[in-house]
Structure formats: C-alpha cells, structure tokens
Design a protein around this motif. Structure first.
Motif, PDB file in Angstrom:
ATOM      1  N   HIS A 189       0.418   0.274  -8.815  1.00  0.00           N
ATOM      2  CA  HIS A 189       1.436   0.693  -7.850  1.00  0.00           C
ATOM      3  C   HIS A 189       1.724  -0.420  -6.836  1.00  0.00           C
ATOM      4  O   HIS A 189       2.823  -0.479  -6.277  1.00  0.00           O
ATOM      5  CB  HIS A 189       1.000   1.968  -7.122  1.00  0.00           C
ATOM      6  CG  HIS A 189       1.084   3.197  -7.982  1.00  0.00           C
ATOM      7  ND1 HIS A 189       0.133   3.519  -8.921  1.00  0.00           N
ATOM      8  CD2 HIS A 189       2.027   4.186  -8.045  1.00  0.00           C
ATOM      9  CE1 HIS A 189       0.466   4.653  -9.521  1.00  0.00           C
ATOM     10  NE2 HIS A 189       1.598   5.076  -9.012  1.00  0.00           N
ATOM     11  N   MET A 190       0.742  -1.282  -6.583  1.00  0.00           N
ATOM     12  CA  MET A 190       0.993  -2.415  -5.697  1.00  0.00           C
ATOM     13  C   MET A 190       2.027  -3.350  -6.317  1.00  0.00           C
ATOM     14  O   MET A 190       2.889  -3.897  -5.625  1.00  0.00           O
ATOM     15  CB  MET A 190      -0.310  -3.170  -5.419  1.00  0.00           C
ATOM     16  CG  MET A 190      -1.318  -2.398  -4.599  1.00  0.00           C
ATOM     17  SD  MET A 190      -2.677  -3.447  -4.024  1.00  0.00           S
ATOM     18  CE  MET A 190      -3.507  -3.805  -5.576  1.00  0.00           C
ATOM     19  N   ALA A 191       1.929  -3.553  -7.634  1.00  0.00           N
ATOM     20  CA  ALA A 191       2.896  -4.412  -8.312  1.00  0.00           C
ATOM     21  C   ALA A 191       4.292  -3.799  -8.276  1.00  0.00           C
ATOM     22  O   ALA A 191       5.292  -4.507  -8.081  1.00  0.00           O
ATOM     23  CB  ALA A 191       2.450  -4.651  -9.759  1.00  0.00           C
ATOM     24  N   LEU A 209       6.345  -4.245   2.276  1.00  0.00           N
ATOM     25  CA  LEU A 209       5.664  -2.978   2.018  1.00  0.00           C
ATOM     26  C   LEU A 209       4.245  -3.212   1.487  1.00  0.00           C
ATOM     27  O   LEU A 209       3.299  -2.516   1.879  1.00  0.00           O
ATOM     28  CB  LEU A 209       6.476  -2.142   1.022  1.00  0.00           C
ATOM     29  CG  LEU A 209       7.790  -1.566   1.515  1.00  0.00           C
ATOM     30  CD1 LEU A 209       8.558  -0.920   0.372  1.00  0.00           C
ATOM     31  CD2 LEU A 209       7.544  -0.553   2.637  1.00  0.00           C
ATOM     32  N   LEU A 210       4.109  -4.199   0.588  1.00  0.00           N
ATOM     33  CA  LEU A 210       2.782  -4.491   0.043  1.00  0.00           C
ATOM     34  C   LEU A 210       1.859  -5.039   1.116  1.00  0.00           C
ATOM     35  O   LEU A 210       0.680  -4.673   1.180  1.00  0.00           O
ATOM     36  CB  LEU A 210       2.900  -5.477  -1.118  1.00  0.00           C
ATOM     37  CG  LEU A 210       1.587  -5.821  -1.832  1.00  0.00           C
ATOM     38  CD1 LEU A 210       0.879  -4.564  -2.328  1.00  0.00           C
ATOM     39  CD2 LEU A 210       1.841  -6.782  -2.986  1.00  0.00           C
ATOM     40  N   PHE A 211       2.386  -5.923   1.963  1.00  0.00           N
ATOM     41  CA  PHE A 211       1.561  -6.429   3.068  1.00  0.00           C
ATOM     42  C   PHE A 211       1.119  -5.280   3.973  1.00  0.00           C
ATOM     43  O   PHE A 211      -0.054  -5.207   4.366  1.00  0.00           O
ATOM     44  CB  PHE A 211       2.338  -7.450   3.892  1.00  0.00           C
ATOM     45  CG  PHE A 211       1.547  -7.998   5.059  1.00  0.00           C
ATOM     46  CD1 PHE A 211       0.761  -9.125   4.913  1.00  0.00           C
ATOM     47  CD2 PHE A 211       1.579  -7.368   6.297  1.00  0.00           C
ATOM     48  CE1 PHE A 211       0.010  -9.611   5.975  1.00  0.00           C
ATOM     49  CE2 PHE A 211       0.839  -7.836   7.365  1.00  0.00           C
ATOM     50  CZ  PHE A 211       0.051  -8.976   7.200  1.00  0.00           C
ATOM     51  N   PHE A 212       2.034  -4.399   4.307  1.00  0.00           N
ATOM     52  CA  PHE A 212       1.732  -3.249   5.156  1.00  0.00           C
ATOM     53  C   PHE A 212       0.598  -2.422   4.550  1.00  0.00           C
ATOM     54  O   PHE A 212      -0.361  -2.050   5.238  1.00  0.00           O
ATOM     55  CB  PHE A 212       2.997  -2.406   5.316  1.00  0.00           C
ATOM     56  CG  PHE A 212       2.866  -1.207   6.209  1.00  0.00           C
ATOM     57  CD1 PHE A 212       2.995  -1.324   7.576  1.00  0.00           C
ATOM     58  CD2 PHE A 212       2.622   0.052   5.669  1.00  0.00           C
ATOM     59  CE1 PHE A 212       2.887  -0.209   8.406  1.00  0.00           C
ATOM     60  CE2 PHE A 212       2.509   1.172   6.480  1.00  0.00           C
ATOM     61  CZ  PHE A 212       2.649   1.038   7.857  1.00  0.00           C
ATOM     62  N   LEU A 213       0.695  -2.136   3.254  1.00  0.00           N
ATOM     63  CA  LEU A 213      -0.322  -1.338   2.567  1.00  0.00           C
ATOM     64  C   LEU A 213      -1.679  -2.020   2.567  1.00  0.00           C
ATOM     65  O   LEU A 213      -2.695  -1.419   2.957  1.00  0.00           O
ATOM     66  CB  LEU A 213       0.123  -1.074   1.122  1.00  0.00           C
ATOM     67  CG  LEU A 213      -0.958  -0.555   0.162  1.00  0.00           C
ATOM     68  CD1 LEU A 213      -1.416   0.837   0.551  1.00  0.00           C
ATOM     69  CD2 LEU A 213      -0.447  -0.586  -1.279  1.00  0.00           C
ATOM     70  N   GLY A 285      -7.066   8.340   2.673  1.00  0.00           N
ATOM     71  CA  GLY A 285      -7.094   7.866   1.294  1.00  0.00           C
ATOM     72  C   GLY A 285      -8.082   6.735   1.102  1.00  0.00           C
ATOM     73  O   GLY A 285      -8.806   6.686   0.094  1.00  0.00           O
ATOM     74  N   GLY A 286      -8.122   5.803   2.062  1.00  0.00           N
ATOM     75  CA  GLY A 286      -9.087   4.707   1.979  1.00  0.00           C
ATOM     76  C   GLY A 286     -10.516   5.208   2.002  1.00  0.00           C
ATOM     77  O   GLY A 286     -11.378   4.721   1.261  1.00  0.00           O
ATOM     78  N   PHE A 287     -10.780   6.194   2.847  1.00  0.00           N
ATOM     79  CA  PHE A 287     -12.114   6.799   2.911  1.00  0.00           C
ATOM     80  C   PHE A 287     -12.486   7.423   1.567  1.00  0.00           C
ATOM     81  O   PHE A 287     -13.590   7.206   1.043  1.00  0.00           O
ATOM     82  CB  PHE A 287     -12.146   7.851   4.014  1.00  0.00           C
ATOM     83  CG  PHE A 287     -13.365   8.733   3.980  1.00  0.00           C
ATOM     84  CD1 PHE A 287     -14.562   8.305   4.524  1.00  0.00           C
ATOM     85  CD2 PHE A 287     -13.309  10.001   3.394  1.00  0.00           C
ATOM     86  CE1 PHE A 287     -15.690   9.123   4.484  1.00  0.00           C
ATOM     87  CE2 PHE A 287     -14.411  10.809   3.351  1.00  0.00           C
ATOM     88  CZ  PHE A 287     -15.618  10.373   3.895  1.00  0.00           C
ATOM     89  N   THR A 325      -5.241   4.493  -1.842  1.00  0.00           N
ATOM     90  CA  THR A 325      -4.133   4.264  -0.912  1.00  0.00           C
ATOM     91  C   THR A 325      -2.883   3.730  -1.602  1.00  0.00           C
ATOM     92  O   THR A 325      -1.764   4.052  -1.182  1.00  0.00           O
ATOM     93  CB  THR A 325      -4.551   3.287   0.202  1.00  0.00           C
ATOM     94  OG1 THR A 325      -4.886   2.015  -0.364  1.00  0.00           O
ATOM     95  CG2 THR A 325      -5.730   3.834   0.992  1.00  0.00           C
ATOM     96  N   ALA A 326      -3.046   2.921  -2.666  1.00  0.00           N
ATOM     97  CA  ALA A 326      -1.866   2.330  -3.321  1.00  0.00           C
ATOM     98  C   ALA A 326      -0.947   3.395  -3.912  1.00  0.00           C
ATOM     99  O   ALA A 326       0.262   3.409  -3.606  1.00  0.00           O
ATOM    100  CB  ALA A 326      -2.298   1.320  -4.384  1.00  0.00           C
TER     101      ALA A 326
END
Length: 338
Positions: A189-191, A209-213, A285-287, A325-326
């Motif tokens: 999803h990052m790609a 958006l990718l940097f933000f994520l 989500g990261g947790f 998170t992605a």
C-alpha cells in the motif's frame, strides 16, 4: 607561443566546463517543496534527539538508554533510505519498497516452521511480490486489492493439495498466507500511495502522503516508548509485550495526533478532523502492528535478543507498525479524496 595559446585556452575551457558539468550529471533529489521542507525538519529533529541522548548519557550515566539509541539509529536509517528512495524516481521508490517487502517476507519465512514439501510452494509465494508491486506501479486498483487476498491465497493451498502432503496442511497454509498478507500485501500500500493522482493531493502528491505515513508511524513508535518510560504504570499486553503500557499508548497516540494536525495542511489534503482521525489510526494501528509481530515471535519462542533479531529486531522489527498503518492510512485517504 602565441600559436599554442588558442588551443590551450580552448582545452582549458573545455576541461573547466567538463568539471563543472560533473555535479549536474549526478541525479539530484527532486522533492515537492513541502516534502523537501518536511525532510529538512525530520533531519533537524533527529539531530536534536541524537544530541539530547548524548547529553542524557553524560548527565545520567547510571540510566540505560540502549533501547532509545536503537530506535534513533533505526530512524536515521529509515530517513536516509526514504530520502534516497523518494528523491529520484517514482518507480525506483516502488522497487525499493518492494525489496524491503521481499526481505521482510524472507525473514518471516526463516522464523516460521515449514515442511519439506512446502519448499516447492515457496517459489510461488515469492512470485507474488513482483506481481503485486507491478500492479501497484501501474495503478490498477481493482486487481491490486484482490490479487493476494483472493487469487494467491487460493492458489497456494491448491498447489499444496496437488503435492499431496496433508500432515500439518492447515498450519502451513495459514502461516504462508499470513506472511503474504502482512509482509507483501500490507506494505505494498505504500507503493500504491506513490501512484495516486496528484490532483487528489495538491500538497506534494503521493510522495508527500508516503512521507506523512512513514514519519508519523516512526514517530508514534518513539513517542509511545518515551511516554511509557516516563509515565507507564498499567501494562496493556503483559503476556505479549510487557513494555507496552496504557499510558504509553495514550500519550504516544495523542502526540501522533498532534503531529498529524501540524503536518497535514502541508503534506496532505486532509482537513483538521480528518487529520486527527488519521493520527488516531496511525497511533493505534502502529501499536497493533508492533504487538502482532511480537506475538508471532513469542509463539515461536523467540525474543528480541535472539540471533535472528539481535541488535535491532531485524527488518520485521522496523516495519511491524507499517504492516497495520500502511493499509489503514491508504484506504482512509483513498476513500476520502480519491
């Protein structure tokens, strides 16, 4: 002497022009302006944190800052890799993310128990990686969203059935499918963020958006760790990750929401309410991604100090939060603005 002056002067000018052209021939990072400023701010923040750690080591020599140093070193590596990957070409960036996905999946396969007969199926599992990232690269959303969850998760057990080995069949299928879903499908999803139409995000397109994520996901890890160290009392998942506390989770997530509110107007099309929701998604989500990968290691009787995860937790330890998170962030933004 005068007859040589002309050729010598021309030769000197040619040499000078050649020397001056060398830096121009080397590819230079080309970020959207907002992303360039964001990268500069991220580097400044990391320099400040690194210096602060050095000062704390001198002021409090009895305290152990090993875990924090590992997180900061990891953040440095991710930031440098992100700078190189995102600064030159969209498709180079997709290849880099695909390679990270490949390494994560390979590491996952070294952790799980596999049957001898499964080795003939692993080739097909690996083949999902280039296909999935190619689909992401061309922006074919309809196939992207079902290729691994539907087609490949049906094809792999079919291939296992044809081999004829039934002992441990269900466990083998489940382990392989879970690895593809987390290490390949989720991270891809990052790609896909990189190929989203720029019209949907005038503030830097998919790169922003990718940097933000990635930045918020990494900062969320650090903020939850720091908040847990400072105020942590009540454990959230004592059997899985004793170091995770309710205070760390809440404090880190609130910090991530605050960062999202600050950065969203510069990097995303999200309004304030949507930015706060994105911060909550990335925080929780990261947790969940972190403790899920940790639960796998616990199930396999592994720990952060084992050979496979010594020093920095391996690549899975670096992308564990992004496995959740992605996809959450991607579909949140895609639904609202694309």
């Amino acid at each position: 002497m005068s007859t040589l002056a002309g050729p010598l002067e021309k030769g000197a000018q040619t040499l000078k022009a050649g020397i001056e052209a060398v830096p121009k021939s080397i590819p230079q990072p080309q970020f959207p302006e907002a992303v360039g400023f964001a990268f500069a701010g991220a580097y400044a923040l990391l320099v400040a944190v690194t210096l602060a750690l050095q000062i704390l080591k001198r002021v409090r020599p009895g305290r152990d800052f090993t875990d924090m140093r590992r997180k900061v070193r990891s953040f440095w590596g991710i930031l440098v890799l992100a700078t190189l990957a995102l600064g030159f070409n969209r498709y180079v960036s997709i290849v880099v993310i695909g390679f990270v996905s490949f390494v994560a999946f390979k590491e996952y396969l070294t952790l799980i128990p596999t049957r001898r007969s499964d080795h003939r199926v692993l080739f097909w599992a690996y083949m999902a990686i280039p296909v999935q990232y190619t689909i992401a690269g061309i922006g074919w959303y309809g196939l992207f969203i079902i290729f691994i969850p539907v087609f490949w998760c049906l094809m792999l057990p079919m291939r296992m059935v044809l081999i004829g080995e039934t002992q441990g069949f269900l466990r083998a299928v489940g382990l392989l499918q879970f690895g593809l879903m987390t290490c390949v499908f989720s991270l891809s999803h990052m790609a896909y963020l990189l190929v989203l139409p720029e019209a949907g995000n005038p503030n830097g397109g998919g790169v922003a958006l990718l940097f933000f994520l990635v930045f918020l996901t990494q900062m969320n890890d650090v903020l939850q760790y720091v908040a847990g160290k400072l105020w942590g009392r009540r454990q959230v998942t004592p059997a899985v990750h004793p170091g995770k506390t309710a205070e760390g989770l809440v404090g880190g997530t609130l910090g991530t929401v605050a960062l999202a509110l600050v950065l969203a107007p510069w990097l995303t099309p999200l309004d304030h309410l949507q930015a706060a929701a994105a911060g909550l998604l990335i925080g929780f989500g990261g947790f969940l991604g972190d403790v899920t990968i940790t639960a796998i290691k616990r199930d396999l009787r592994l720990s952060e100090g084992d050979a496979l995860t010594a020093g920095h937790g391996g690549i899975l330890g670096r992308v564990d939060s992004l496995t959740f998170t992605a996809p959450l962030f991607f579909h949140f933004v895609y639904f609202l603005h694309f």
